[in-house]
Every structure is written in C-alpha cells, then in structure tokens.
Design an enzyme around this catalytic site. Structure first.
Site, PDB file in Angstrom:
ATOM      1  N   HIS A  54       1.215  -4.217  -5.530  1.00  0.00           N
ATOM      2  CA  HIS A  54       0.211  -5.299  -5.602  1.00  0.00           C
ATOM      3  C   HIS A  54      -0.427  -5.493  -4.235  1.00  0.00           C
ATOM      4  CE1 HIS A  54       3.828  -7.441  -4.316  1.00  0.00           C
ATOM      5  NE2 HIS A  54       3.148  -8.557  -4.095  1.00  0.00           N
ATOM      6  N   HIS A  56      -0.664  -8.004  -1.975  1.00  0.00           N
ATOM      7  CA  HIS A  56      -0.244  -8.925  -0.914  1.00  0.00           C
ATOM      8  C   HIS A  56      -0.051  -8.193   0.420  1.00  0.00           C
ATOM      9  CE1 HIS A  56       1.272 -12.319  -3.772  1.00  0.00           C
ATOM     10  NE2 HIS A  56      -0.010 -12.419  -3.495  1.00  0.00           N
ATOM     11  N   ASP A  58       2.052  -8.212   2.785  1.00  0.00           N
ATOM     12  CA  ASP A  58       3.344  -7.632   3.155  1.00  0.00           C
ATOM     13  C   ASP A  58       3.717  -6.433   2.284  1.00  0.00           C
ATOM     14  OD1 ASP A  58       3.602  -9.469   1.033  1.00  0.00           O
ATOM     15  OD2 ASP A  58       5.720  -9.795   1.439  1.00  0.00           O
ATOM     16  N   HIS A  59       2.788  -5.964   1.465  1.00  0.00           N
ATOM     17  CA  HIS A  59       3.031  -4.750   0.667  1.00  0.00           C
ATOM     18  C   HIS A  59       2.007  -3.656   0.961  1.00  0.00           C
ATOM     19  CE1 HIS A  59       6.175  -6.507  -2.004  1.00  0.00           C
ATOM     20  NE2 HIS A  59       5.657  -7.592  -1.453  1.00  0.00           N
ATOM     21  N   HIS A 112       3.173 -12.512 -10.956  1.00  0.00           N
ATOM     22  CA  HIS A 112       3.200 -12.778  -9.503  1.00  0.00           C
ATOM     23  C   HIS A 112       1.760 -12.676  -8.967  1.00  0.00           C
ATOM     24  CE1 HIS A 112       4.676 -12.817  -5.398  1.00  0.00           C
ATOM     25  NE2 HIS A 112       4.047 -11.684  -5.151  1.00  0.00           N
ATOM     26  N   ASP A 131       7.229  -7.454  -6.343  1.00  0.00           N
ATOM     27  CA  ASP A 131       7.623  -8.868  -6.367  1.00  0.00           C
ATOM     28  C   ASP A 131       7.628  -9.425  -7.796  1.00  0.00           C
ATOM     29  OD1 ASP A 131       7.763  -8.674  -3.647  1.00  0.00           O
ATOM     30  OD2 ASP A 131       6.030  -9.951  -3.227  1.00  0.00           O
ATOM     31  N   HIS A 169      11.878  -7.326  -1.774  1.00  0.00           N
ATOM     32  CA  HIS A 169      12.435  -8.189  -0.726  1.00  0.00           C
ATOM     33  C   HIS A 169      13.961  -8.275  -0.801  1.00  0.00           C
ATOM     34  CE1 HIS A 169       8.718 -10.194   0.776  1.00  0.00           C
ATOM     35  NE2 HIS A 169       8.266  -9.938  -0.436  1.00  0.00           N
TER      36      HIS A 169
HETATM   37 ZN   LIG Z   1       3.817 -10.512  -3.310  1.00  0.00          ZN
END
Ligand SMILES: [Zn+2]
Length: 253
Positions: A54, A56, A58-59, A112, A131, A169
């Site tokens: 996805h 985001h 942090d990905h 998410h 996530d 995570h």
């Molecule tokens: Zn995420």
C-alpha cells in the site's frame, strides 16, 4: 527461494525474497533504502522488483532510491498508481504475477487503505500482508469500512492454514496483550506470549506467524466463531458489528 527479514525504521519490516540459484531478488515494502541496499550488496543480490502492499510512507519510502540503484521495476495496485512513487507495473485484484518461475497471487484487501493488496507466494506458502493482518492483530481502518476489512480478512483466511504470515510491523507483543485482555484464561495465548516475549528480549523478530495460529488465537479473525462470541457475551453481534466492537476496543487499548 529464501525470505529475509529486514528491520527498518522503528518497528517496520521489509522483506527480501531471493532466488538462491540466480541471485535475483525482490523486496516487499521497503520502508527506507539503506538497510535494504546494505543487505542486497552484502549478499550480492540483484534487485529486480520492488513490491508495495500500500501507499503509506513507511512502506514505499525506499522505492525511488532502490529503483535508481538497481534499475528495478516497481509494482503496486492499479488504483494506487497515483500515490505509489515510481510505479511501473499495475496489478489488479486476483492477478497471478510471476517471480523467477514462482506464482504470486495478488488480492485486493481494502480497509487499512482503499488500495491495499497482499502478495501470496504459492511455492513458498507465504503471504505478505502489509498492514492488513498483523501477528495477532490487524491494521487500523484509515480509508475503509468495517465491512470491507472483514471481507479482506476473510480472503486471507481462505489461504492454506500452514501459510506463513509476514506482516508490516513488529506489533506482536502489544497485540498479544490485547488478545489476552479480551480472551481471558486462554492458556495457548499465554504460551504464545511467553514464547514471543523471549524472542523480542533476544532481539529476534516475532514474524512469521502462521495462518493456523492466527485463526486459533487472533481475536480479529474470530468474527464468525459463535462459541467464542458467546463466551464474551457478544453472541447477538453479527460479524461486522463484532469486528467493530473489537477494533474499537483495540483503538482505545
Ligand atoms: Zn499503513
């Protein structure tokens, strides 16, 4: 193929999948470039593809630097093409993509985010859930409805029970604490908590989990378990309302 866990940022995991024979590799959700580049160079791997679950930050944070360094191609969900940096290959729901002769099933799992997907590597019996599903937890709902998230979790539950779950995570200890708070006196949960707690103390990752363990212990997957709902006094709640109840309790945990 080998699957390598690359810790990134504070509590993210990126994953490198390596064909041991050709030394070609792909990475799933590079949060940042440096730890991934260091790993690839140390092991003399050629990064052919970058896979995002996805959009985001942090990905996808390492996307562009990795692409530049290795001339890799970036894959993501077709409807997220405007928010995945450097995307080259647009994936659709239920598409089978192929990596080094190994089939990879892509499924759309909104909740998410609206464009979240998972990657299921059939031969490796491994799914990268980003996530959406965590070890003994699930992601927060930023862009989707409770119904969408329940339907997405159902898609994961349809995979073989021995499937290894690689999530985005290291939230496992906190997730298990929450499961124990709701599902009191479950001795298997306590055993799992002790085992994972030892891993973390020894700086070992808790991933991968297995789908079988998740189905037995993860309370976010028990929306269709009547006996469990009865035990909690939630037998009158339908699947989505039960899931909403648990998700809301976790958001305030
Ligand atoms: Zn995420």
């Amino acid at each position: 193929m080998n699957i390598h866990i690359i810790p990134c940022l504070n509590d993210n995991y990126s994953y490198v999948v390596e064909n041991k024979k050709t030394k070609n590799a792909c990475v799933i959700d590079p949060s940042e470039s440096v730890p991934v580049i260091n790993f690839l160079k140390k092991n003399k791997l050629n990064l052919k593809y970058i896979l995002n679950t996805h959009h985001h930050a942090d990905h996808i944070g390492g996307n562009l630097e990795l692409k530049k360094e290795f001339n890799s191609q970036i894959l993501g969900f077709e409807k997220d093409k405007n928010r995945i940096p450097g995307i080259d290959i647009f994936l659709s729901d239920k598409q089978i993509w192929n990596f080094e002769g190994s089939d990879v099933l892509v499924e759309h799992v909104p909740g998410h985010t609206s464009g979240h997907i998972f990657y299921y590597f059939k031969n490796e019996e491994s799914v990268f859930t980003g996530d959406t599903l965590f070890s003994f937890g699930c992601g927060r709902l930023f862009e989707g409805s409770y119904l969408e998230m329940v339907d997405s979790l159902k898609k994961i539950k349809l995979l073989p029970t021995k499937t290894k779950i690689f999530c985005g995570h290291e939230y496992t200890i906190n997730n298990l604490k929450f499961c124990m708070e709701i599902d009191k006196n479950n001795s298997e949960l306590k055993e799992k908590y002790n085992q994972i707690n030892n891993n973390i103390k020894n700086k070992l990752p808790s991933v991968p989990s297995s789908l079988g363990d998740e189905m037995r212990l993860n309370i976010f997957l028990k929306f269709d378990n009547l006996e469990f709902k009865k035990r909690l006094g939630f037998e009158d709640l339908n699947e989505v309302d039960f899931f909403k109840k648990i998700r809301d309790l976790k958001d305030n945990f």
